[in-house]
Design an enzyme around this catalytic site. Structure first.
Site, PDB file in Angstrom:
ATOM      1  N   CYS A  66       0.808  -1.229   0.000  1.00 35.65           N
ATOM      2  CA  CYS A  66       0.000   0.000   0.000  1.00 35.65           C
ATOM      3  C   CYS A  66       0.837   1.274   0.000  1.00 35.65           C
ATOM      4  O   CYS A  66       0.308   2.349  -0.234  1.00 35.65           O
ATOM      5  CB  CYS A  66      -0.972   0.005   1.174  1.00 35.65           C
ATOM      6  N   HIS A 103      -2.240  11.333  15.695  1.00 31.66           N
ATOM      7  CA  HIS A 103      -2.806  10.552  14.597  1.00 31.66           C
ATOM      8  C   HIS A 103      -1.678   9.719  13.997  1.00 31.66           C
ATOM      9  O   HIS A 103      -0.632  10.255  13.629  1.00 31.66           O
ATOM     10  CB  HIS A 103      -3.396  11.476  13.531  1.00 31.66           C
ATOM     11  N   HIS A 106      -4.495   4.449   9.971  1.00 29.19           N
ATOM     12  CA  HIS A 106      -5.780   3.760  10.033  1.00 29.19           C
ATOM     13  C   HIS A 106      -5.559   2.258  10.097  1.00 29.19           C
ATOM     14  O   HIS A 106      -4.493   1.776   9.716  1.00 29.19           O
ATOM     15  CB  HIS A 106      -6.632   4.103   8.800  1.00 29.19           C
ATOM     16  N   ASP A 110      -8.011  -6.202   6.312  1.00 31.83           N
ATOM     17  CA  ASP A 110      -7.532  -6.965   5.152  1.00 31.83           C
ATOM     18  C   ASP A 110      -6.076  -7.387   5.321  1.00 31.83           C
ATOM     19  O   ASP A 110      -5.344  -7.535   4.353  1.00 31.83           O
ATOM     20  CB  ASP A 110      -7.713  -6.158   3.865  1.00 31.83           C
ATOM     21  N   ARG A 118      -4.630  -4.814   9.252  1.00 26.70           N
ATOM     22  CA  ARG A 118      -3.533  -4.066   8.626  1.00 26.70           C
ATOM     23  C   ARG A 118      -3.528  -2.668   9.223  1.00 26.70           C
ATOM     24  O   ARG A 118      -4.366  -1.857   8.894  1.00 26.70           O
ATOM     25  CB  ARG A 118      -3.718  -3.992   7.110  1.00 26.70           C
ATOM     26  N   CYS A 120      -2.121   0.562   8.968  1.00 30.90           N
ATOM     27  CA  CYS A 120      -1.470   1.338   7.920  1.00 30.90           C
ATOM     28  C   CYS A 120      -1.013   2.646   8.576  1.00 30.90           C
ATOM     29  O   CYS A 120      -1.833   3.523   8.866  1.00 30.90           O
ATOM     30  CB  CYS A 120      -2.475   1.576   6.801  1.00 30.90           C
TER      31      CYS A 120
END
Length: 134
Positions: A66, A103, A106, A110, A118, A120
């Site tokens: 990704c 932050h 996310h 999957d 995951r 990310c």
């Protein structure tokens, strides 16, 4: 929720690079395939760039394709919290540092076994403390 670490924007700006501030304090996202850790294979602990909390381990890192560092589990689940994110006309699960509210990225459903998750994570939100670093 009361945080262990609370600072003003001015205090965070003095501590962080402009990109780190935008990602962690303003919920930004670095461009895919540009962060310092998306293709990193060094061993160690990924800590919050804002407060140093232990968040993720290279043991749980995998190549998701990704463009961001991806982990199937937090190293210290108590240091990571989740929140509903309805920005950008989507429903996602935001990942935050428990101690300072940074932050991080996310989490998606999957990922690989054993969790199917995951995480990310933006490279700008973490700092790798390599195994053997003092």
């Amino acid at each position: 929720m009361s945080r262990k670490i609370e600072k003003t924007d001015a205090e965070w700006r003095a501590q962080l690079s402009p990109e780190e501030f935008e990602v962690t304090r303003k919920k930004g996202t670095e461009r895919a395939f540009t962060g310092r850790y998306w293709d990193c294979h060094e061993q160690g602990q990924y800590r919050c760039v804002c407060c140093g909390a232990d968040l993720f381990s290279s043991e749980h890192k995998f190549d998701s394709g990704c463009g961001w560092p991806s982990f199937y589990a937090p190293a210290a689940p108590e240091n990571v919290e989740e929140a509903e994110d309805r920005s950008h006309f989507m429903l996602r699960t935001e990942v935050l540092c428990h101690d300072c509210g940074a932050h991080l990225g996310h989490v998606f459903e999957d990922g690989p076994a054993p969790t199917g998750l995951r995480y990310c994570i933006n490279s700008a939100a973490v700092k790798l403390e390599q195994d053997g670093d003092d």
